[in-house]
Motif scaffolding. Structure first.
Motif, PDB file in Angstrom:
ATOM      1  N   TYR A  45       0.827  -1.217   0.000  1.00 14.29           N
ATOM      2  CA  TYR A  45       0.000   0.000   0.000  1.00 14.29           C
ATOM      3  C   TYR A  45       0.854   1.257   0.000  1.00 14.29           C
ATOM      4  CZ  TYR A  45      -4.052  -2.951   1.203  1.00 14.29           C
ATOM      5  OH  TYR A  45      -5.055  -3.883   1.210  1.00 14.29           O
ATOM      6  N   ALA A  48       2.100   1.874  -3.350  1.00 11.06           N
ATOM      7  CA  ALA A  48       1.052   2.338  -4.267  1.00 11.06           C
ATOM      8  C   ALA A  48       0.487   3.701  -3.873  1.00 11.06           C
ATOM      9  CB  ALA A  48      -0.078   1.308  -4.327  1.00 11.06           C
ATOM     10  N   GLY A  49       0.852   4.172  -2.663  1.00 17.03           N
ATOM     11  CA  GLY A  49       0.460   5.530  -2.280  1.00 17.03           C
ATOM     12  C   GLY A  49      -0.914   5.662  -1.657  1.00 17.03           C
ATOM     13  N   ARG A  50      -1.368   4.628  -0.956  1.00 12.47           N
ATOM     14  CA  ARG A  50      -2.697   4.708  -0.353  1.00 12.47           C
ATOM     15  C   ARG A  50      -2.748   5.758   0.754  1.00 12.47           C
ATOM     16  NH1 ARG A  50      -6.208  -0.426   1.948  1.00 12.47           N
ATOM     17  NH2 ARG A  50      -7.987   0.785   2.692  1.00 12.47           N
ATOM     18  N   PRO A  72      -1.829   8.063  -6.001  1.00 13.00           N
ATOM     19  CA  PRO A  72      -1.894   6.673  -6.478  1.00 13.00           C
ATOM     20  C   PRO A  72      -2.046   6.589  -7.995  1.00 13.00           C
ATOM     21  CG  PRO A  72      -3.349   6.970  -4.592  1.00 13.00           C
ATOM     22  CD  PRO A  72      -2.806   8.326  -4.934  1.00 13.00           C
ATOM     23  N   ILE A  80       3.221   1.425 -11.969  1.00 15.41           N
ATOM     24  CA  ILE A  80       3.173   0.587 -10.765  1.00 15.41           C
ATOM     25  C   ILE A  80       1.789  -0.045 -10.664  1.00 15.41           C
ATOM     26  CG2 ILE A  80       3.232   0.587  -8.235  1.00 15.41           C
ATOM     27  CD1 ILE A  80       5.324   2.806  -8.390  1.00 15.41           C
ATOM     28  N   PHE A  81       1.760  -1.344 -10.504  1.00 23.00           N
ATOM     29  CA  PHE A  81       0.483  -2.050 -10.416  1.00 23.00           C
ATOM     30  C   PHE A  81       0.473  -2.905  -9.162  1.00 23.00           C
ATOM     31  CE2 PHE A  81      -2.223  -5.718 -10.957  1.00 23.00           C
ATOM     32  CZ  PHE A  81      -3.381  -5.184 -11.500  1.00 23.00           C
ATOM     33  N   LEU A  82      -0.652  -2.834  -8.445  1.00 23.47           N
ATOM     34  CA  LEU A  82      -0.799  -3.658  -7.249  1.00 23.47           C
ATOM     35  C   LEU A  82      -1.979  -4.607  -7.415  1.00 23.47           C
ATOM     36  CD1 LEU A  82      -0.401  -4.471  -4.254  1.00 23.47           C
ATOM     37  CD2 LEU A  82      -1.701  -2.433  -3.614  1.00 23.47           C
ATOM     38  N   ALA A  83      -1.685  -5.903  -7.394  1.00 19.49           N
ATOM     39  CA  ALA A  83      -2.771  -6.887  -7.362  1.00 19.49           C
ATOM     40  C   ALA A  83      -3.136  -7.054  -5.896  1.00 19.49           C
ATOM     41  CB  ALA A  83      -2.314  -8.200  -7.969  1.00 19.49           C
ATOM     42  N   PHE A  84      -4.381  -6.683  -5.565  1.00 20.54           N
ATOM     43  CA  PHE A  84      -4.791  -6.608  -4.162  1.00 20.54           C
ATOM     44  C   PHE A  84      -4.942  -7.991  -3.523  1.00 20.54           C
ATOM     45  CE2 PHE A  84      -6.466  -2.146  -3.296  1.00 20.54           C
ATOM     46  CZ  PHE A  84      -5.814  -1.584  -4.379  1.00 20.54           C
TER      47      PHE A  84
ATOM     48  N   GLU B 432     -13.212   4.475   1.098  1.00 20.65           N
ATOM     49  CA  GLU B 432     -11.844   4.890   0.779  1.00 20.65           C
ATOM     50  C   GLU B 432     -11.160   3.806  -0.058  1.00 20.65           C
ATOM     51  OE1 GLU B 432      -7.654   4.454   1.260  1.00 20.65           O
ATOM     52  OE2 GLU B 432      -8.988   3.293   2.531  1.00 20.65           O
ATOM     53  N   PHE B 436      -9.348   4.028  -3.661  1.00 20.93           N
ATOM     54  CA  PHE B 436      -7.944   3.665  -3.784  1.00 20.93           C
ATOM     55  C   PHE B 436      -7.759   2.608  -4.883  1.00 20.93           C
ATOM     56  CE2 PHE B 436      -4.482   0.731  -2.243  1.00 20.93           C
ATOM     57  CZ  PHE B 436      -3.436   1.501  -2.726  1.00 20.93           C
ATOM     58  N   TYR B 437      -8.653   1.652  -4.889  1.00 22.54           N
ATOM     59  CA  TYR B 437      -8.578   0.580  -5.892  1.00 22.54           C
ATOM     60  C   TYR B 437      -8.623   1.164  -7.309  1.00 22.54           C
ATOM     61  CZ  TYR B 437      -9.711  -4.057  -7.918  1.00 22.54           C
ATOM     62  OH  TYR B 437      -9.708  -5.231  -8.617  1.00 22.54           O
ATOM     63  N   ARG B 439      -8.096   4.299  -8.231  1.00 26.18           N
ATOM     64  CA  ARG B 439      -6.963   5.190  -8.476  1.00 26.18           C
ATOM     65  C   ARG B 439      -5.695   4.371  -8.734  1.00 26.18           C
ATOM     66  NH1 ARG B 439      -6.782   9.503  -3.778  1.00 26.18           N
ATOM     67  NH2 ARG B 439      -5.408  10.612  -5.206  1.00 26.18           N
ATOM     68  N   GLN B 440      -5.566   3.245  -8.051  1.00 20.25           N
ATOM     69  CA  GLN B 440      -4.397   2.393  -8.265  1.00 20.25           C
ATOM     70  C   GLN B 440      -4.355   1.901  -9.710  1.00 20.25           C
ATOM     71  OE1 GLN B 440      -2.646  -0.628  -8.940  1.00 20.25           O
ATOM     72  NE2 GLN B 440      -1.027   0.791  -8.283  1.00 20.25           N
ATOM     73  N   ARG B 441      -5.514   1.872 -10.355  1.00 22.58           N
ATOM     74  CA  ARG B 441      -5.530   1.450 -11.758  1.00 22.58           C
ATOM     75  C   ARG B 441      -5.347   2.630 -12.709  1.00 22.58           C
ATOM     76  NH1 ARG B 441      -4.529  -2.580  -9.153  1.00 22.58           N
ATOM     77  NH2 ARG B 441      -5.893  -4.403  -9.052  1.00 22.58           N
TER      78      ARG B 441
END
Ligand SMILES: Nc1ncnc2c1ncn2[C@@H]1O[C@H](COP(=O)(O)OP(=O)(O)OP(=O)(O)O)[C@@H](O)[C@H]1O
Ligand SMILES: [Mg+2]
Lengths: 250, 485
Positions: A45, A48-50, A72, A80-84, B432, B436-437, B439-441
């Motif tokens: 996180y 990814a800049g949360r 983000p 940058i990609f984050l698979a949650f 939130e 965030f999800y 924006r992360q994309r």
């Protein structure tokens, strides 16, 4: 590619990361393992800049640039990609609409032409085929009513569509059946190239049979406690994390 | 109340005084003088060359209006309206000769539309829509008439309908919304200047979506459209109403009336996208939108469906309703209301079940942001004779930020013990982690909010005709600008 120097980060005033050091070179795959609650997701996180994940010390350098002040969406646009670990449900928004918005937002940010509907659909079809996903999942609302495994596959689809430079996979293997694990690993391996890097967070060394890492790190108590090769994962599987947890707790 | 009394006083004194001198307003004037009086009502009627019965009808409405109190039950708040500050009639400069094509329309008008981002010609050609533009209360362009005439559909300004088919107008006008229904509707009855009239003959499926774009553009001109749509036996029509208005400083009063009549086996689909000027951040300068919309399912198996996307106006007071009189008739209400900044909306519907096996469905999606406040107010009434009646109501509220409000006020009055009435309500926020999800994309924050909100509204958006839905989805984003961050 990525250089994390003495990174400290806090959530709700509680310090979780206590001096993480990690360098990932272009083309490398690094695995991060560690006990529950050790800060692996927190690290992802922070990268990814949360909002709410406050960097209280140290630096994150990505492609020569300090990420600290970037939103983000800017980090995403920079690759940058984050698979949650826990993919999020967005009711009423079709998966394909979401992907279309994401692809074009990133392209806009990079000053590239947006894809029109036809180009986008063509690209998307090709990706779903590669990942053996049904088109039906594209029409459904993002992650709503998806099974655990379907959610994880959906994360990999997003990654395949966005083609990131740095992919962080947070327990993407958890909840996948054997076949899905293979497909997902193939998806990750397909993206492997000298310009791309991957951080794989996992609890199971089995994944690392498919996605062979250049390095394996143990994150415990908010710090990288040990770094090694693929064999470290096997060792951990045998011995568990007692060594690392005990050390600090004592 | 005292303000109303004061206004009534004032009106009495003004109208009384003028009356002494007879009919003083210059009939050739393009604009009625400010204020409201019996004289003004006569002026409007004369200006439009109306038959005697309509003048009488207007005067009756005017006299009732003087006596009627303002509706007090809604949650919206605003200073008392000074009815004397408005002009009740204004016409565009070149109204003697109605233009037969767009080439004959005042280029300035066209330029205004252009600024609003509505490429008229494109819309007409691409969407195949017959457009009846209302500009400051008088229609200036009507297209696609021929195609409609071929199948016998009448779609024209109500003033023109009074010449072409006076009996039809007389037969249905005011039969769904009676003259004295409420103060706003009563005012409309007295001073309405124009609006659309639609008649679909028996068995005809209207070959295109009918569309009217309302614009309010002249200083201090209250808008009082009157729309009447009659779908004869076995016919079908889809009608679109959409509106935007440019910036302006003073509050504008808008009190429209829409009446729908569906006879046996007929169906009317009425869709609205409302985007009038909401005022500045404090609501200053925004439009007061007090609308009375009601449909009567008079015949058996008839159906009336209201779909609305309400994003504009400083104050919205609006309850599109259905009177389900015919056996097996169906009423539907699909609504999206978005309020931001200081906007206030009190909106909902009434479903009055009179006939046997009548069904109604209410889906309301309310989104509040900023320091706005909105109320869903619904009434489901089931009369003793409405055997087998059913209603399903779903009200969902989405809150953005912690300074806004959402209220749900569902009234159910069931006098038939076999009726089935279901009600569901939810209140949620945008989380939130959702933002965030997205924006992360790579999706920027405001676009992420718009996406989540559009998802929240999807069920209603899907009810809109295609080209309207695209416009409406964009509007969602625009109306929520500045609501996060
Ligand atoms: N908002 C919060 N407030 C307080 N503590 C928090 C908050 N969020 C996370 N934590 C704590 O931070 C620690 C690290 O959590 P994190 O999710 O990063 O662990 P993890 O290594 O990903 O664990 P797992 O393997 O179970 O996924 C945990 O102890 C967790 O309880
Ligand atoms: Mg985790």
């Amino acid at each position: 590619m990525l250089e994390i120097k003495d990174l400290h980060a806090a959530v709700d005033g509680k310090e979780i990361l206590k001096g993480v050091n990690l360098t990932v070179n272009p083309g490398e795959v690094h695995a991060i393992m560690g006990p529950n609650g050790s800060g692996k997701s927190t690290l992802s996180y922070v990268l990814a800049g949360r909002d709410g994940y406050e960097v209280t010390g140290g630096r994150i350098i990505y492609e020569g640039e300090d990420l600290t002040d970037l939103d983000p969406e800017e980090r995403a646009a920079k690759g940058i990609f984050l698979a949650f670990q826990y993919p999020v449900e967005i009711p009423g928004v079709p998966n394909s609409t979401f992907l279309n918005e994401a692809v074009n937002a990133v392209r806009r940010y990079r000053g590239e032409d947006e894809l029109d509907k036809i180009q986008f659909v063509k690209m998307l079809r090709a990706k779903t085929k590669e990942l053996n996903m049904s088109d039906e999942m594209l029409k459904r609302a993002v992650n709503v009513g998806f099974s655990g495994g379907e959610k994880k596959r959906n994360e990999v689809l997003q990654m395949a569509v966005l083609e990131p430079k740095l992919a962080i996979l947070d327990e993407t293997d958890s909840g996948l059946d054997i076949d899905a694990l293979k497909i997902v690993s193939e998806g990750v391996n397909a993206l492997r190239s000298p310009e791309r890097s991957t951080l794989v967070i996992t609890h199971y060394q089995r994944l690392l049979d498919y996605i062979v890492p250049d390095k394996v790190h143990v994150l415990a108590q908010g710090r990288i406690q040990k770094t090694g090769g693929k064999e470290l994962a096997l060792e951990l599987e045998e011995k568990g994390y007692a060594d690392f947890v005990g050390e600090e707790a004592a | 109340m005292s303000a109303t009394a004061e206004t009534v006083e004032q009106v009495h004194s003004i109208s009384g005084e003028k009356y002494k001198y007879g009919f003083v307003t210059d009939i050739a004037a393009d604009k009625a003088p400010k204020g409201l009086s019996e004289d003004i009502v006569r002026f409007i009627s004369a200006k439009k060359g109306e038959p005697e019965w309509l003048l009488d009808w207007r005067l009756k409405a005017y006299r009732r209006w003087l006596e009627m109190p303002e509706p007090q039950w809604s949650k919206v708040q605003f200073p008392p309206i000074d009815y004397q500050q408005y002009h009740y009639y204004s016409a565009p400069k070149s109204d003697d000769d109605r233009p037969k094509s767009l080439d004959e329309v005042d280029p300035e008008l066209l330029a205004t539309y252009e600024k609003l981002g509505i490429p008229i010609k494109e819309q007409e050609v691409l969407a195949g829509v017959a457009v009846d533009y209302v500009f400051d209360s008088v229609s200036v362009a009507t297209t696609f008439k021929k195609k409609l005439e071929e199948v016998g559909v009448i779609f024209c300004p109500i003033s023109e309908a009074l010449e072409r088919c006076p009996d039809l107008v007389r037969k249905y006008l005011g039969t769904v919304v009676p003259v004295a229904d409420n103060k706003h509707a009563c005012l409309n009855s007295a001073v309405f200047t124009d609006g659309s009239f639609v008649y679909i003959p028996p068995g005809v499926r209207c070959p295109m979506e009918l569309s009217t774009y309302f614009r309010i553009n002249e200083m201090n001109t209250g808008q009082f459209e009157r729309t009447l749509i009659v779908a004869d036996k076995g016919s079908y029509v889809s009608y679109l109403e959409g509106c935007t208005a440019p910036m302006r400083d003073e509050n504008q009063l808008h009190a429209a009336v829409v009446e729908l009549v569906a006879l046996d086996d007929a169906e009317i689909k009425y869709s609205t996208v409302q985007n009038w000027y909401p005022g500045d951040e404090d609501g200053k300068g925004g439009i007061y939108n007090f609308v009375t919309k009601r449909g009567a399912c008079r015949g058996k198996n008839s159906k009336i469906s209201w779909t609305q996307v309400e994003t504009g106006s400083a104050i919205t007071w609006k309850y599109p309703s259905c009177i389900l009189q015919g056996d097996n008739s169906v009423g539907e209400f699909y609504s999206i209301a978005i309020t931001n900044n200081a906007q206030q909306a009190d909106t909902g519907t009434k479903m009055i079940h009179l006939g046997k096996n009548t069904t109604s469905r209410i889906i309301s999606k309310g989104i509040s942001a900023g320091k706005s406040d909105q109320t869903y107010r619904g009434l489901v009434k089931i009369s003793p004779k409405a055997e087998g009646a059913r209603n399903y109501t779903q009200c969902d509220s989405l809150l953005i930020g912690d300074k806004c409000g959402a209220h749900t006020v569902p009234y159910i009055e069931s006098k038939n013990k076999n009726a089935i009435v279901e009600h569901e309500a939810t209140t949620s926020t945008i989380s939130e982690v959702q933002l965030f999800y997205l924006r992360q994309r790579g999706i920027p924050e405001e676009a992420a909010v718009a996406l989540v909100v559009n998802g929240f509204c999807r069920e209603v958006m899907q009810q809109l005709p295609m080209e309207f839905a695209v416009e409406a989805q964009k509007l969602v984003g625009i109306s929520l600008e500045g609501s996060v961050g």
